[in-house]
Design a protein around this motif. Structure first.
Motif: not given
Length: 167
Positions: A162, A38-39, A113, A166-167, A41-44
């Protein structure tokens, strides 16, 4: 009469250290602690950084440039983006040599992060949020192939985690 700490004692100490590593790592790689997907999530994307390459690893042919190139290749293979992003992907490779052509190595991927303290938004810190690693023993001749294979497995694990969030 020998001095209290001779070359013989240093060799015995190295063999004891190797014995501990053998107990920890033989015969198969030991997986690291499961990371929390879960860490991610949202990383580009990830900025690749080589955190450590031990001196024995350098002597045996690994360089920061080679590890960086392998990392970028594995990121692409896992459909992850590399570039100038806030999330840093650190890679560490440490090797311990033994005269009998046996090597122990640890390889670690760590995502760091920017995090804030809840009580104040002004404090920003880099903190590890996802980590996977392996500790393995190999014959000297098999080091490169083993490290490259372990690195591929670690990046596959990062890619799975990932995509999971993120899917």
């Amino acid at each position: 009469m020998r001095p209290p700490f001779s070359v013989h004692h240093a060799a015995v100490a190295r063999l004891r250290l190797l014995g501990v590593l053998v107990c920890l790592a033989w015969p198969a790689p030991v997986a690291g602690i499961r990371s929390d997907a879960t860490t991610l999530f949202g990383i580009e994307g990830f900025r690749v950084a080589i955190a450590a390459v031990s001196l024995p690893a350098r002597r045996l042919g690994f360089s920061e440039t080679q590890l960086h190139t392998l990392a970028v290749t594995h990121l692409r293979r896992n459909a992850l983006t590399n570039g100038d992003f806030p999330a840093v992907l650190n890679i560490s490779l440490r090797v311990v040599e033994h005269p009998a052509s046996v090597l122990a190595y640890s390889l670690e991927l760590q995502v760091q992060q920017v995090v804030h303290l809840k009580r104040t938004e002004q404090v920003h810190l880099m903190a590890p949020t996802w980590t996977e690693g392996t500790l393995t023993m190999v014959p000297r001749a098999g080091l490169r192939r083993s490290v490259e294979s372990a690195l591929a497995e670690l990046f596959d694990s990062l890619g799975r985690d990932y995509r999971l969030v993120n899917s």
